[in-house]
Design a protein around this motif. Structure first.
Motif, PDB file in Angstrom:
ATOM      1  N   ASN A  34       0.804  -1.223   0.000  1.00  0.00           N
ATOM      2  CA  ASN A  34       0.000   0.000   0.000  1.00  0.00           C
ATOM      3  C   ASN A  34       0.837   1.272   0.000  1.00  0.00           C
ATOM      4  N   GLN A  40      -1.065   7.540   0.556  1.00  0.00           N
ATOM      5  CA  GLN A  40      -2.433   7.227   0.970  1.00  0.00           C
ATOM      6  C   GLN A  40      -3.195   8.466   1.428  1.00  0.00           C
ATOM      7  N   THR A  46      -5.803   6.820  -4.631  1.00  0.00           N
ATOM      8  CA  THR A  46      -5.633   5.721  -3.681  1.00  0.00           C
ATOM      9  C   THR A  46      -6.874   5.558  -2.815  1.00  0.00           C
ATOM     10  N   GLU A  47      -6.967   4.398  -2.172  1.00  0.00           N
ATOM     11  CA  GLU A  47      -8.082   4.135  -1.271  1.00  0.00           C
ATOM     12  C   GLU A  47      -7.942   5.015  -0.027  1.00  0.00           C
ATOM     13  N   ASP A  90      -0.145  -4.728   3.664  1.00  0.00           N
ATOM     14  CA  ASP A  90      -1.436  -5.041   3.050  1.00  0.00           C
ATOM     15  C   ASP A  90      -2.628  -4.794   3.960  1.00  0.00           C
ATOM     16  N   ASP A  91      -2.454  -4.826   5.286  1.00  0.00           N
ATOM     17  CA  ASP A  91      -3.572  -4.531   6.183  1.00  0.00           C
ATOM     18  C   ASP A  91      -3.486  -3.109   6.745  1.00  0.00           C
ATOM     19  N   TYR A  92      -2.685  -2.268   6.094  1.00  0.00           N
ATOM     20  CA  TYR A  92      -2.526  -0.843   6.416  1.00  0.00           C
ATOM     21  C   TYR A  92      -1.867  -0.595   7.773  1.00  0.00           C
TER      22      TYR A  92
END
Length: 340
Positions: A34, A40, A46-47, A90-92
């Motif tokens: 991420n 971010q 980006t999400e 990946d899980d922030y």
């Protein structure tokens, strides 16, 4: 520094490359899919991070800095703490990275980013007090979604000063894309920001005190702030386990080894393999021994290694490259959009 910090919210150094001919320096870190916290927060494509994700990132950074400042002897201070140097897995979960090789000289250390380095009001030296100050600025950036500096708003800390002392208007600092936030957590974070960015470094809180205050309101433990098991854990484990395998290839006393037979090398082969080619295995073992020579001057170059592999293994460059992906048209469309 990388070899001293061992915290789950600090990025893992997987390996490095140091070649003199041709000159090449490379560091290989664990994969953070991420990207950076900066990306971010500030890249629209980006999400978006919700409030809970941002709070978890804050706690991960706090726990890691506390470990660096209070659990290591001598303590370690980050040389350039900002959102560019915080990676998200990946899980922030947050992963602090430190890849600065600049001398610890106040005349040479600068904040990263083009505008930020010119207009930054951050203290110059890398020490724990400066880390606390930078942590306060990071908190501002995380809750507001604003750049540390922009031509339109000026420096973020100056903008924030207008709101931090006025609890009625504090909500104006909140990133407008956030659909919700917890008022008690916001109040605490604003209070900590004020403590972190005190002009007098002696009046700033320590990371130990800051983490303790955060824990009083935010119910995220160190384990909850650390990354969950990565889908690529098996690959990382395999890379890290090379050290264990290397021992098997080191020269051994014949009286202590299991057998002097050359065929004993087959015990290293993955038992799930139904077959393998002896000539290829012998070559690979020979190359492994050359690669892991303690003296780097005795190690072969990748050019020599590839040449040796080609002598036995009949796989050309074209055969080793990926075949056309079923999603080639989607990749082409993405590239076309970037070009336009």
């Amino acid at each position: 520094m990388l070899s001293r910090v061992n915290h789950k919210n600090f990025v893992n150094l997987i390996g490095y490359c140091e070649e003199d001919e041709p000159f090449n320096r490379m560091m290989i870190f664990e994969y953070a899919p991420n990207g950076t916290l900066f990306k971010q927060l500030h890249v629209k494509e980006t999400e978006h991070l919700n409030w809970s994700a941002r709070i978890r990132i804050i706690m991960g950074i706090a726990y890691s800095l506390q470990d660096m400042h209070h659990h290591l002897n001598p303590l370690v201070a980050h040389s350039n703490l900002n959102s560019h140097n915080i990676f998200l897995v990946d899980d922030y979960a947050a992963k602090i990275t430190e890849i600065s090789f600049l001398p610890q000289d106040s005349s040479k250390l600068k904040s990263s980013g083009d505008n930020e380095s010119v207009h930054s009001t951050l203290p110059p030296l890398a020490d724990v007090e400066t880390n606390v100050y930078c942590f306060g600025i990071l908190l501002l950036e995380i809750i507001s979604g604003k750049l540390q500096y922009s031509e339109e708003q000026g420096s973020l800390e100056k903008l924030a000063a207008e709101y931090l002392n006025d609890k009625c208007s504090i909500t104006y600092l909140i990133d407008p894309i956030l659909k919700s936030f917890k008022k008690n957590e916001l109040d605490l974070i604003c209070k900590i920001i004020q403590e972190c960015i005190q002009p007098d470094s002696r009046q700033r809180s320590t990371m130990k005190d800051i983490t303790s205050k955060l824990r009083e309101v935010i119910a995220i433990s160190p384990d909850q702030a650390t990354p969950r098991l990565s889908p690529l854990w098996w690959a990382e484990l395999e890379i890290l386990s090379v050290e264990i395998i290397e021992i098997s290839f080191l020269p051994q006393d014949s009286s202590k080894s299991k057998s002097s037979s050359d065929n004993d090398i087959s015990y290293l082969i993955d038992p799930t393999l139904k077959s393998f080619k002896n000539n290829e295995l012998d070559l690979i073992c020979e190359i492994i021994q050359e690669c892991i020579q303690p003296d780097p001057r005795q190690r072969p170059t990748m050019k020599d290694i590839t040449s040796k592999l080609r002598e036995v293994i009949a796989i050309s460059l074209d055969q080793a490259t990926p075949r056309l992906s079923p999603l080639w048209w989607a990749e082409l469309e993405i590239l076309f959009v970037e070009a336009t």
